[in-house]
Design a protein around this motif. Sequence first.
Motif, mmCIF file in Angstrom:
data_model
loop_
_atom_site.group_PDB
_atom_site.id
_atom_site.type_symbol
_atom_site.label_atom_id
_atom_site.label_comp_id
_atom_site.label_asym_id
_atom_site.label_seq_id
_atom_site.Cartn_x
_atom_site.Cartn_y
_atom_site.Cartn_z
ATOM 1 N N GLN A 1 0.712 -9.141 7.127
ATOM 2 C CA GLN A 1 0.186 -8.824 5.797
ATOM 3 C C GLN A 1 -1.311 -9.122 5.712
ATOM 4 O O GLN A 1 -2.090 -8.317 5.196
ATOM 5 C CB GLN A 1 0.938 -9.617 4.726
ATOM 6 N N LYS A 2 -1.705 -10.278 6.231
ATOM 7 C CA LYS A 2 -3.120 -10.648 6.194
ATOM 8 C C LYS A 2 -3.955 -9.685 7.027
ATOM 9 O O LYS A 2 -5.045 -9.271 6.616
ATOM 10 C CB LYS A 2 -3.292 -12.084 6.707
ATOM 11 N N LYS A 3 -3.430 -9.344 8.199
ATOM 12 C CA LYS A 3 -4.137 -8.431 9.095
ATOM 13 C C LYS A 3 -4.302 -7.060 8.437
ATOM 14 O O LYS A 3 -5.380 -6.450 8.493
ATOM 15 C CB LYS A 3 -3.344 -8.301 10.401
ATOM 16 N N LEU A 4 -3.236 -6.580 7.807
ATOM 17 C CA LEU A 4 -3.289 -5.284 7.135
ATOM 18 C C LEU A 4 -4.288 -5.307 5.987
ATOM 19 O O LEU A 4 -5.067 -4.359 5.798
ATOM 20 C CB LEU A 4 -1.903 -4.910 6.620
ATOM 21 N N ILE A 5 -4.287 -6.382 5.225
ATOM 22 C CA ILE A 5 -5.182 -6.486 4.070
ATOM 23 C C ILE A 5 -6.642 -6.413 4.491
ATOM 24 O O ILE A 5 -7.433 -5.653 3.920
ATOM 25 C CB ILE A 5 -4.906 -7.785 3.282
ATOM 26 N N ARG B 1 -11.872 -2.262 -3.773
ATOM 27 C CA ARG B 1 -11.900 -3.520 -4.523
ATOM 28 C C ARG B 1 -10.532 -4.173 -4.363
ATOM 29 O O ARG B 1 -9.520 -3.488 -4.203
ATOM 30 C CB ARG B 1 -12.197 -3.268 -5.996
ATOM 31 N N LEU B 2 -10.501 -5.499 -4.434
ATOM 32 C CA LEU B 2 -9.236 -6.208 -4.257
ATOM 33 C C LEU B 2 -8.228 -5.799 -5.330
ATOM 34 O O LEU B 2 -7.033 -5.657 -5.056
ATOM 35 C CB LEU B 2 -9.459 -7.717 -4.278
ATOM 36 N N SER B 3 -8.693 -5.606 -6.554
ATOM 37 C CA SER B 3 -7.784 -5.209 -7.637
ATOM 38 C C SER B 3 -7.116 -3.875 -7.330
ATOM 39 O O SER B 3 -5.936 -3.662 -7.626
ATOM 40 C CB SER B 3 -8.541 -5.121 -8.967
ATOM 41 N N GLU B 4 -7.866 -2.948 -6.730
ATOM 42 C CA GLU B 4 -7.298 -1.645 -6.368
ATOM 43 C C GLU B 4 -6.249 -1.801 -5.284
ATOM 44 O O GLU B 4 -5.182 -1.175 -5.337
ATOM 45 C CB GLU B 4 -8.421 -0.718 -5.888
ATOM 46 N N LEU B 5 -6.536 -2.640 -4.315
ATOM 47 C CA LEU B 5 -5.591 -2.844 -3.210
ATOM 48 C C LEU B 5 -4.287 -3.459 -3.697
ATOM 49 O O LEU B 5 -3.193 -3.018 -3.317
ATOM 50 C CB LEU B 5 -6.234 -3.740 -2.154
ATOM 51 N N LEU B 6 -4.372 -4.474 -4.542
ATOM 52 C CA LEU B 6 -3.166 -5.163 -5.005
ATOM 53 C C LEU B 6 -2.336 -4.302 -5.952
ATOM 54 O O LEU B 6 -1.150 -4.578 -6.149
ATOM 55 C CB LEU B 6 -3.550 -6.475 -5.687
ATOM 56 N N ASP B 7 -2.948 -3.270 -6.526
ATOM 57 C CA ASP B 7 -2.216 -2.389 -7.442
ATOM 58 C C ASP B 7 -1.539 -1.212 -6.736
ATOM 59 O O ASP B 7 -0.807 -0.450 -7.364
ATOM 60 C CB ASP B 7 -3.158 -1.833 -8.518
ATOM 61 N N ILE B 8 -1.781 -1.041 -5.431
ATOM 62 C CA ILE B 8 -1.199 0.108 -4.710
ATOM 63 C C ILE B 8 0.316 -0.005 -4.637
ATOM 64 O O ILE B 8 0.868 -1.059 -4.313
ATOM 65 C CB ILE B 8 -1.776 0.207 -3.282
ATOM 66 N N LYS B 9 0.973 1.097 -4.934
ATOM 67 C CA LYS B 9 2.427 1.192 -4.813
ATOM 68 C C LYS B 9 2.759 1.977 -3.544
ATOM 69 O O LYS B 9 1.949 2.784 -3.075
ATOM 70 C CB LYS B 9 3.022 1.878 -6.039
ATOM 71 N N ILE B 10 3.939 1.745 -3.025
ATOM 72 C CA ILE B 10 4.367 2.467 -1.821
ATOM 73 C C ILE B 10 4.339 3.974 -2.073
ATOM 74 O O ILE B 10 3.956 4.762 -1.206
ATOM 75 C CB ILE B 10 5.770 2.006 -1.384
#
Length: 302
Positions: free
Chosen positions: A127-131, A141-150
């Motif tokens: 997970q860390k590597k992918l992030i 932006r981090l907010s955009e990444l954390l809001d991504i749905k499958i």
Amino acid sequence: MNIEKAIQVYLEWKQTHTNWAYTRYENRLLQFKAFIVPKDKLDEINGDDIVAFHRSLEEKYSLNTIAYSARVLKNFFWFWHGRGKTGFNPKEIIPIRFISADKDIVTKDDLEDMSDLLEVNHLQDLQKKLIIHLLWDTGMRLSELLDIKISDIGEQGTDGLRTAKVRTRKSMRYNLVIWGADTDELMNRYLGMRACLDCESNLLLINPKTKKVFTPRSVQRWITELSDMAMLDKNITPHSFRHGKANFILDQGGSVRDVSALLRHVKPESSFQYMQLSKKRYEDVARRYLTTFTTSKELQLA
């Protein structure tokens, strides 16, 4: 309307389009609510209360935190101003301007040093590597990444590239981000493990222990730890990857327009700040337009 009820309704609305911001917004709004006691009605609050609140924060908090608080309160009062529940004009909340310290940027070598510390066969490491690879490849932006749905992730192209739809909080518009084949190998491996998690959420990045989305603070802690382990003498944040991506684009011969397009800036002029990320590049550009004067002594020698 009671201020406590107003905060609750606003946060429920906010959560519908940005999951990660809920706790941070709640903390700031409850802090404001405690400050303005004995006032407990939304329509009793005025601009003087906002000014007094932010002055009270100056002894304990940085200007960056106070500026963030101002944005939260302005958004909160715009919400209720639009619904006609307060006569207070949110335009009175003036954005706080300050000069921040120079920020470190992530380079391609930094990314590789941090990535080499992580194993792909361990879920948390993966997970860390992918992030960090997604942050670098896309400049998200981090907010955009954390809001991504499958369901936001597209099919892999024949060239190994892959896209996802992300929503930018500043504009509330959906945009495409794209990552390369190496990052997509990590994504495919992660999606296989993600499917085995007993979790109903459609969000891509889920904490396997809590079954909830990771908080920005958790990601920041990971990146700080990785930076220390890789012995990088930098103060790296998730946003440092975005700055690094802009710097990388310009170093590869890209233009400011390319930076604006790939980083999805709402205002194109936001991209010009990246021209100064590299001192050498900035000096090279400036040198082209400096005038060289010939002194009288040099004329005599000639």
